[in-house]
Design a protein around this motif. Structure first.
Motif, PDB file in Angstrom:
ATOM      1  N   ILE A   1       0.884  -1.125  -0.054  1.00  0.00           N
ATOM      2  CA  ILE A   1       0.061   0.020   0.012  1.00  0.00           C
ATOM      3  C   ILE A   1       0.789   1.388   0.187  1.00  0.00           C
ATOM      4  O   ILE A   1       0.264   2.377  -0.705  1.00  0.00           O
ATOM      5  N   VAL A   2       1.993   1.200   0.503  1.00  0.00           N
ATOM      6  CA  VAL A   2       2.975   2.366   0.463  1.00  0.00           C
ATOM      7  C   VAL A   2       3.400   2.727  -0.877  1.00  0.00           C
ATOM      8  O   VAL A   2       3.701   3.862  -0.967  1.00  0.00           O
ATOM      9  N   ARG A   3       3.216   2.066  -1.846  1.00  0.00           N
ATOM     10  CA  ARG A   3       3.244   2.212  -3.154  1.00  0.00           C
ATOM     11  C   ARG A   3       2.199   2.947  -4.015  1.00  0.00           C
ATOM     12  O   ARG A   3       2.087   3.174  -5.098  1.00  0.00           O
ATOM     13  N   LEU A   4       0.970   2.811  -3.240  1.00  0.00           N
ATOM     14  CA  LEU A   4      -0.160   3.294  -3.849  1.00  0.00           C
ATOM     15  C   LEU A   4      -0.205   4.751  -4.073  1.00  0.00           C
ATOM     16  O   LEU A   4      -0.925   5.177  -4.974  1.00  0.00           O
ATOM     17  N   ILE A   5       0.351   5.287  -3.376  1.00  0.00           N
ATOM     18  CA  ILE A   5       0.685   6.870  -3.653  1.00  0.00           C
ATOM     19  C   ILE A   5       1.976   7.072  -4.060  1.00  0.00           C
ATOM     20  O   ILE A   5       2.916   6.941  -3.261  1.00  0.00           O
ATOM     21  N   SER A   6       2.248   7.449  -5.485  1.00  0.00           N
ATOM     22  CA  SER A   6       3.456   7.839  -5.728  1.00  0.00           C
ATOM     23  C   SER A   6       4.139   8.996  -5.155  1.00  0.00           C
ATOM     24  O   SER A   6       3.474   9.529  -4.738  1.00  0.00           O
ATOM     25  N   LYS A   7       5.327   8.926  -5.386  1.00  0.00           N
ATOM     26  CA  LYS A   7       6.173  10.105  -4.739  1.00  0.00           C
ATOM     27  C   LYS A   7       5.752  11.252  -5.197  1.00  0.00           C
ATOM     28  O   LYS A   7       5.840  12.523  -4.843  1.00  0.00           O
ATOM     29  N   THR A   8       5.461  11.443  -6.670  1.00  0.00           N
ATOM     30  CA  THR A   8       5.047  12.617  -7.328  1.00  0.00           C
ATOM     31  C   THR A   8       3.875  13.026  -6.848  1.00  0.00           C
ATOM     32  O   THR A   8       3.584  14.335  -6.642  1.00  0.00           O
ATOM     33  N   VAL A   9       2.717  12.178  -6.873  1.00  0.00           N
ATOM     34  CA  VAL A   9       1.536  12.620  -6.227  1.00  0.00           C
ATOM     35  C   VAL A   9       1.388  13.144  -4.853  1.00  0.00           C
ATOM     36  O   VAL A   9       0.990  14.118  -4.439  1.00  0.00           O
ATOM     37  N   LEU A  10       2.341  12.319  -4.009  1.00  0.00           N
ATOM     38  CA  LEU A  10       2.510  12.814  -2.589  1.00  0.00           C
ATOM     39  C   LEU A  10       3.271  14.316  -2.425  1.00  0.00           C
ATOM     40  O   LEU A  10       2.714  14.822  -1.634  1.00  0.00           O
ATOM     41  N   THR A  11       3.931  14.504  -3.247  1.00  0.00           N
ATOM     42  CA  THR A  11       4.798  15.805  -3.293  1.00  0.00           C
ATOM     43  C   THR A  11       3.494  16.793  -3.646  1.00  0.00           C
ATOM     44  O   THR A  11       3.544  18.078  -2.831  1.00  0.00           O
ATOM     45  N   GLY A  12       2.833  16.624  -4.561  1.00  0.00           N
ATOM     46  CA  GLY A  12       1.648  17.487  -5.035  1.00  0.00           C
ATOM     47  C   GLY A  12       0.615  17.609  -3.821  1.00  0.00           C
ATOM     48  O   GLY A  12       0.235  18.847  -3.439  1.00  0.00           O
ATOM     49  N   PHE A  13       0.171  16.590  -3.460  1.00  0.00           N
ATOM     50  CA  PHE A  13      -0.884  16.382  -2.210  1.00  0.00           C
ATOM     51  C   PHE A  13      -0.176  17.278  -1.033  1.00  0.00           C
ATOM     52  O   PHE A  13      -0.650  18.279  -0.208  1.00  0.00           O
ATOM     53  N   SER A  14       1.246  17.277  -0.735  1.00  0.00           N
ATOM     54  CA  SER A  14       1.884  17.649   0.476  1.00  0.00           C
ATOM     55  C   SER A  14       1.993  19.316   0.425  1.00  0.00           C
ATOM     56  O   SER A  14       1.564  20.143   1.313  1.00  0.00           O
ATOM     57  N   ALA A  15       2.125  19.668  -1.163  1.00  0.00           N
ATOM     58  CA  ALA A  15       2.276  21.008  -1.495  1.00  0.00           C
ATOM     59  C   ALA A  15       0.696  21.666  -1.138  1.00  0.00           C
ATOM     60  O   ALA A  15       0.851  22.751  -0.722  1.00  0.00           O
ATOM     61  N   GLY A  16      -0.100  20.977  -1.731  1.00  0.00           N
ATOM     62  CA  GLY A  16      -1.456  21.735  -1.644  1.00  0.00           C
ATOM     63  C   GLY A  16      -1.899  21.734  -0.260  1.00  0.00           C
ATOM     64  O   GLY A  16      -2.752  22.665   0.073  1.00  0.00           O
ATOM     65  N   ALA A  17      -1.766  20.600   0.630  1.00  0.00           N
ATOM     66  CA  ALA A  17      -2.111  20.851   1.940  1.00  0.00           C
ATOM     67  C   ALA A  17      -1.315  21.714   2.794  1.00  0.00           C
ATOM     68  O   ALA A  17      -1.870  22.135   3.791  1.00  0.00           O
ATOM     69  N   ALA A  18      -0.157  22.176   2.325  1.00  0.00           N
ATOM     70  CA  ALA A  18       0.556  23.257   2.971  1.00  0.00           C
ATOM     71  C   ALA A  18      -0.271  24.416   2.880  1.00  0.00           C
ATOM     72  O   ALA A  18      -0.449  25.191   3.396  1.00  0.00           O
ATOM     73  N   ILE A  19      -0.683  24.526   1.255  1.00  0.00           N
ATOM     74  CA  ILE A  19      -0.987  25.852   1.257  1.00  0.00           C
ATOM     75  C   ILE A  19      -2.703  25.982   1.729  1.00  0.00           C
ATOM     76  O   ILE A  19      -3.061  26.900   2.533  1.00  0.00           O
ATOM     77  N   TYR A  20      -3.431  24.926   1.763  1.00  0.00           N
ATOM     78  CA  TYR A  20      -4.615  24.656   2.439  1.00  0.00           C
ATOM     79  C   TYR A  20      -4.713  25.070   4.136  1.00  0.00           C
ATOM     80  O   TYR A  20      -5.238  25.544   4.858  1.00  0.00           O
ATOM     81  N   ILE A  21      -3.569  24.321   4.843  1.00  0.00           N
ATOM     82  CA  ILE A  21      -3.402  24.586   6.294  1.00  0.00           C
ATOM     83  C   ILE A  21      -2.947  26.116   6.479  1.00  0.00           C
ATOM     84  O   ILE A  21      -3.528  26.388   7.431  1.00  0.00           O
TER      85      ILE A  21
END
Length: 578
Positions: free
Chosen positions: A128-148
Motif C-alpha cells: 500500500i505504501v506504493r499506492l501513492i507515488s512520490k510525485t503525487v505525494l509531493t503535490g498533495f503535500s504542497a496543496g495541503a501546505a497551502i490549505y493548512i
C-alpha cells in the motif's frame, strides 16, 4: 506459535540486545522530541477542530504503543499536520449539533484507521505504501501546505469566524479585514520569524517550546486580557480514561472513506519518514519491517481512539529531530511519552494561557516543509507528465479539499500505473560495436547487421490489458522498418529478459502474433526467456509453435548467429545450383 507471538513485540528482541551505552542518547532524544511534541500536538488539535487535550491523548497513546511495537529506531508517531487537517476538514462538513460528537467521531475514525491497519497487516498489504507515488505525494503535500496555511491566517490575525474551504476563508478574511488584532498579529509574526531563524541557526533546540513558554509566562503573571488576544483556554489535567467512542450517526460512508484515506496517508507518511532517514545511515534501514509497521500503526491508532485521541502516523519532522538528537532505539519513545504524562498531570494549566496565534505560527512554519518547490521544479525539468500529476493533485487539494485531493492523488497514481502497464515501452536493440552485446540503439551506435532482422525488447509484463497493444506496436515497427529502411524483415527476435510475468492472455496473444507474422513470411524467435514465462508457455502447449526446446535457452546473439548462418548457407547453395 510462541515465536510468532513474540514476533509481534519487537521490544523483546531489541531490549535483549540493548547496549547500555545507548541509554544516554535515547534519554536525550526522547526528552527533546517530547518537548517539541507538546506544542505541536496542541497546535494540530486546533487544526483538527478538537480541544488541545485530544492531541496530547493521541500522542500519549502513540508514543507508548510504538515503544513496544515499533521497528524503527528513529520514527516518532503521533498527530501530524496532514492527518489533522484531513480529519478536521472532513468531519467539519458533517452537520453536528453537539461539539463533543465531533470529538467522538474523530476518535472513532482513529479506531477505524487502526482496524484497517490490522487487516492490512494480516493480509501482508505493505505494498500500500506504493499506492501513492512520490510525485503525487509531493503535490498533495504542497496543496495541503497551502490549505493548512490559509486556515491559520485568520487565527494569526485574530479574526474569528472564518470557516469552510480555502476561498471561502479568503473572502471572509477580506470582508473582515478591519477586525485584525494588531497585538495578536504582532505576536504571531514574531513567533514565525523566531521559528524560522532558530530552525536555521539553533535547529537542535526545542524552539517551538521556547516560543510557547515566553508568551505563556507573560500571560500567566500579568493581566493582559485587555489586549484581546485569544488564548487556548482550559486544558483538563490528568490522564485519559479508556472508553469506546460512540458510534457516529450521519454519513457513515464519508467516515469510512475518511478512515481509509487516513490509514493510507499515515502509513505512507511513516514509511516515507523511515526511508528518508535511512538514507543518512549505512545500514539501509534493515531493522524496519514494513509489515510489522502496519501492526504497530494499527495498535497505535486503536489506543489513540480508545484514549479519546484521533488518527496518528509517523511524523517526518519529529523523527528527523529524533535522529539528529542521536537516538539509538525505540526506547526514546518511552521518554517522549513520559514528558507527555508529566505535562498532562502537572502543567496543563500552564499551557491554557498559550495565545492561539502562537499555535497558528507553529503550524504555518511546520507546513512550509511540506511545500517542496525544489522537487516540483525538478519534476518540471525532467518529466512534464510527473509534474502534471503533482500539480493536478495540488490543485485538487486547494480547490476541492483535503479528502478529495488525496482521493484524486490515489486515482492519478493508480491510473499512472495502469497507463504504464497498458503501454509498455518497446525498444529496438542492436549489437554494440566490438562486442556480442545488444543494447538500445538510441544510446549505442549498432554494428551493421542483416537488414532482415529486427530485434525488439518489451520493457515489462505482458498481460490481458496490454498484450494486444504490444502486438499492434510490434507490427507497426516491422512496417516502419520495411518502409523507411527499405528492409525486408524475415526474422523478429523478441528479447523477453525484462518480461517478468506473462498471463494466459499474454501467451495467447504471442501465439496470435506468431500466426500473423507467419502469414507475412516473418519468423518469430524468443530470447532470454525467464523461468515463469517459459513455464506458462510450455503448460499452454505453445513451446513447439514458438520454437522452444527443453534444455535450450537462446540468447539474442545465438538466434542472430544461427539465422545468419542458415541464411548464408542457403544463399551459397543457391549460388552453387546456378
Amino acid at each position: 506459535m510462541l515465536e510468532n507471538i513474540k514476533g509481534l513485540f519487537p521490544i523483546l528482541k531489541w531490549a535483549k540486545e540493548y547496549n547500555k551505552d545507548f541509554l544516554r542518547f535515547d534519554i536525550i532524544a526522547g526528552i527533546t522530541v517530547g518537548a517539541i511534541t507538546i506544542p505541536e500536538v496542541i497546535a494540530y488539535s486546533s487544526l483538527a477542530g478538537l480541544p488541545p487535550e485530544a492531541g496530547l491523548y493521541a500522542a500519549l497513546a502513540a508514543l507508548f504503543v510504538y515503544f513496544i511495537f515499533g521497528t524503527s529506531n528513529q520514527l516518532s508517531v503521533g498527530p501530524t499536520s496532514a492527518l489533522s487537517i484531513l480529519v478536521g476538514s472532513t468531519i467539519g462538513t458533517l452537520s453536528i449539533a453537539n461539539p463533543s460528537n465531533f470529538w467522538a467521531i474523530a476518535s472513532f475514525v482513529g479506531l477505524l484507521v487502526g482496524v484497517f491497519s490490522i487487516i492490512a497487516w494480516v493480509l501482508h498489504m505493505e505494498f500500500i505504501v506504493r499506492l501513492i507515488s512520490k510525485t503525487v505525494l509531493t503535490g498533495f503535500s504542497a496543496g495541503a501546505a497551502i490549505y493548512i496555511a490559509i486556515t491559520q491566517i485568520s487565527k494569526l490575525m485574530g479574526i474569528d469566524g472564518a470557516t469552510g474551504g480555502v476561498f471561502s476563508r479568503i473572502f471572509y478574511m477580506a470582508g473582515h479585514i478591519n477586525e485584525i488584532n494588531i497585538i495578536t498579529l504582532g505576536i504571531g509574526i514574531i513567533s514565525i520569524v523566531y521559528l524560522l531563524l532558530s530552525e536555521k541557526y539553533l535547529s537542535k533546540l526545542p524552539n517551538a517550546l521556547f516560543i510557547v513558554a515566553i508568551p505563556i509566562i507573560l500571560f500567566s503573571v500579568m493581566d493582559l486580557s485587555w489586549l484581546g488576544v485569544s488564548l487556548v483556554g482550559n486544558i483538563p489535567s490528568g490522564l485519559p480514561m479508556i472508553e469506546f467512542p460512540e458510534l457516529p450517526g450521519g454519513d457513515l460512508t464519508l467516515i469510512l472513506n475518511l478512515a481509509l484515506f487516513c490509514f493510507i496517508l499515515s502509513y505512507v507518511e511513516g514509511m516515507g519518514a523511515t526511508k528518508t532517514l535511512a538514507l543518512k545511515e549505512d545500514n539501509d534501514n534493515n531493522s524496519v519491517d514494513n509489515n510489522k509497521e502496519l501492526f504497530a500503526l494499527g495498535i497505535s491508532n486503536i489506543f489513540s481512539g480508545l484514549l479519546q485521541g484521533f488518527p496518528v502516523g509517523g511524523s517526518l519532522s519529529r523523527s528527523a529531530i529524533n535522529e539528529e538528537s542521536g537516538v539509538k532505539s525505540p526506547l526514546s519513545n518511552l521518554f517522549s511519552g513520559l514528558i507527555v504524562v508529566i505535562v498532562l498531570l502537572f502543567f496543563t494549566q500552564f499551557f491554557s494561557n498559550l495565545p492561539a496565534t502562537v499555535l497558528a505560527a507553529i503550524i504555518i512554519v511546520a507546513v512550509t516543509k511540506l511545500f517542496n518547490l525544489k522537487e516540483l521544479k525538478r519534476y518540471y525539468r525532467i518529466s512534464k507528465k510527473e509534474f502534471i500529476y503533482a500539480i493536478v493533485t495540488l490543485t485538487g487539494v486547494v480547490f476541492l479539499g483535503i479528502l478529495q485531493g488525496i482521493f484524486i492523488g490515489v486515482i492519478i497514481s493508480v491510473l499512472g500505473i495502469l497507463y504504464n502497464i497498458y503501454s509498455p515501452k518497446i525498444v529496438e536493440l542492436g549489437r554494440v560495436k566490438g562486442t556480442r552485446l545488444y543494447k538500445n540503439i538510441k544510446f549505442h551506435e549498432p554494428e551493421k547487421t542483416s537488414p532482415n532482422i529486427l530485434i525488439l525488447r518489451i520493457e515489462g509484463a505482458q498481460l490481458f490489458i496490454n498484450s494486444e497493444n504490444i502486438n499492434l506496436e510490434i507490427l507497426k515497427r516491422i512496417k516502419e522498418k520495411n518502409e523507411k529502411e527499405n528492409a525486408n524483415i524475415s526474422v523478429l527476435v523478441l528479447d523477453m529478459g525484462n518480461t517478468d510475468y506473462l498471463d494466459m492472455a499474454g501467451a495467447e496473444n504471442l501465439e496470435v502474433l506468431q500466426d500473423i507474422l507467419a502469414k507475412k513470411g516473418v519468423e518469430l524467435r524468443l530470447a532470454h526467456i525467464n523461468s515463469p514465462v517459459r513455464d506458462i508457455l510450455w503448460k499452454m502447449g505453445l513451446n513447439k509453435k514458438l520454437n522452444m526446446y527443453k534444455g535450450i535457452y537462446p540468447t539474442i546473439d545465438d538466434i542472430v548467429y544461427n539465422w545468419q548462418k542458415k541464411y548464408y548457407d542457403g544463399a551459397n547453395k543457391e549460388d552453387k545450383k546456378e
